[in-house]
Structure formats: structure tokens, C-alpha cells
Design a protein around this motif. Sequence first.
Motif, PDB file in Angstrom:
ATOM      1  N   TRP A   4      59.511  19.499  51.564  1.00 56.69           N
ATOM      2  CA  TRP A   4      58.367  20.014  52.318  1.00 56.69           C
ATOM      3  C   TRP A   4      57.107  19.201  52.002  1.00 56.69           C
ATOM      4  CZ3 TRP A   4      58.289  22.857  56.399  1.00 56.69           C
ATOM      5  CH2 TRP A   4      57.092  23.451  56.811  1.00 56.69           C
ATOM      6  N   TYR A   7      55.735  15.941  53.900  1.00 58.83           N
ATOM      7  CA  TYR A   7      54.964  16.006  55.143  1.00 58.83           C
ATOM      8  C   TYR A   7      53.461  16.209  54.876  1.00 58.83           C
ATOM      9  CZ  TYR A   7      59.266  16.472  57.877  1.00 58.83           C
ATOM     10  OH  TYR A   7      60.488  16.260  58.475  1.00 58.83           O
ATOM     11  N   TRP A  76      56.284  11.066  62.455  1.00 59.75           N
ATOM     12  CA  TRP A  76      57.562  11.746  62.666  1.00 59.75           C
ATOM     13  C   TRP A  76      57.645  12.418  64.036  1.00 59.75           C
ATOM     14  CZ3 TRP A  76      55.523  16.388  63.407  1.00 59.75           C
ATOM     15  CH2 TRP A  76      54.411  16.769  62.644  1.00 59.75           C
ATOM     16  N   ARG A  81      62.710  17.824  62.360  1.00 55.00           N
ATOM     17  CA  ARG A  81      62.276  18.054  60.983  1.00 55.00           C
ATOM     18  C   ARG A  81      63.451  17.823  60.035  1.00 55.00           C
ATOM     19  NH1 ARG A  81      64.250  23.402  59.931  1.00 55.00           N
ATOM     20  NH2 ARG A  81      64.447  24.553  61.879  1.00 55.00           N
ATOM     21  N   ARG A 144      58.628  19.460  63.078  1.00 55.41           N
ATOM     22  CA  ARG A 144      57.698  19.876  62.019  1.00 55.41           C
ATOM     23  C   ARG A 144      56.419  20.450  62.617  1.00 55.41           C
ATOM     24  NH1 ARG A 144      54.540  21.825  59.752  1.00 55.41           N
ATOM     25  NH2 ARG A 144      53.752  21.670  57.637  1.00 55.41           N
TER      26      ARG A 144
END
Length: 198
Positions: A4, A7, A76, A81, A144
Motif C-alpha cells: 500500500w 502508492y 499507474w 491496482r 487504485r
Amino acid sequence: MKRWEDYLQPNGTLRNLLNITDAEILHQLEYDYTIDRQKALAVADYKLPDGYQLTGRKIEEMKLINAYLLDKIYDWAGHYREVDFNKTANGVVTFFHPVALFGNAELDIQRQLDDYAQLPDDREKIAQALGSLVTEINMFHPFREGNGRTTRLFTAVLARQHGFEINYTQEQQAAYMRASVADDAALMGQVFLAVLEG
């Protein structure tokens, strides 16, 4: 597989191509930019700048839409994700599809898209099918960031596939959000029945 934290910047703001470190500034810029992109795509009859015509027949088009909306902001954008994700609303925790099961989710949604393409241009049937599709896509939650905006554009393309347009009033937008939070396909179908025109 990413964590996590991969990001995020050290202060918790999403990593971005613009080197913005203030989360509120980033959020506002992202909102303004994606609103402009959504309007531009509608004006272009849902044809992407590279000439690709969105049809709503392939689940992969969601990646193209997400990239179109966000690729100037996040590296991204347009990619699924790589971390598991959940949300808490009204004290209830919802777990979205784990990354390990993305292949299953894609197959299921693609099967629904194939069935949807075969439907007659009947407003009630289309609304019901869109309600089920959107609920499944919401649970998939593949990106995401930008899942809701990507899904709304994708459903606009799906509606056009059968000769309909989608127009929300403010009240209907709120109803859409309630149906999303409730993960209720029937309720979502009622929203689409109210907003489909054509």
C-alpha cells in the motif's frame, strides 16, 4: 506485489507525476482535470485520442478509460491496482476483489458484457443489466484511483451500445451513490431506469 505504501509519498499523499505533495491540492487538480477529460470524451463520441472507438464490449476498455482520465497525473493510470483494498462506510467494511482473484472477476464481467450486447434495446432490460454490471464492477474496484469515474464513463458507452444516453440530475447522482454504497444491483437498476434516455 506492491505494498500500500508504494502508492504513497512519505506524508501519505498519493505519488503523482506532478510532484504535488499537498493531498487537497492534488485532489482538486485531479477532480478538475478528469471532469474536463470526461466532457471531452463525450464530445468526441467516446473515441479516444488515438482513434480507438469505445464500444463497451470488452472489459479491457476500462483500462483505456482509466488511463485517459488519469495518465497525466499517475504513472499507474490504466493499470490494475496491485494491493488489496477495502472501504468503510457507515461502520461497515466492504472488501473488494483481492488482486489474486482479478482473473476470475474479469471473466465474470466479460461474460456479463457478452450477454449485455445480445439484449434487445429495451429500456427496462438494459437498466436491470446495467445495475448488475455496475454492482459487479464496483466490487471488482480494479484501480487504485478513479474507479467511480471510470465506471460511469464505461456505463455511458454501454448505454450508447443500445441507443440510450445517460443523464443524471443531482438527486439521481445521490441515488447512484446510495446504490453503490449498498452494493444493491436492484437499486442500481432502478437508478438506471430513471436516467436512461433515448
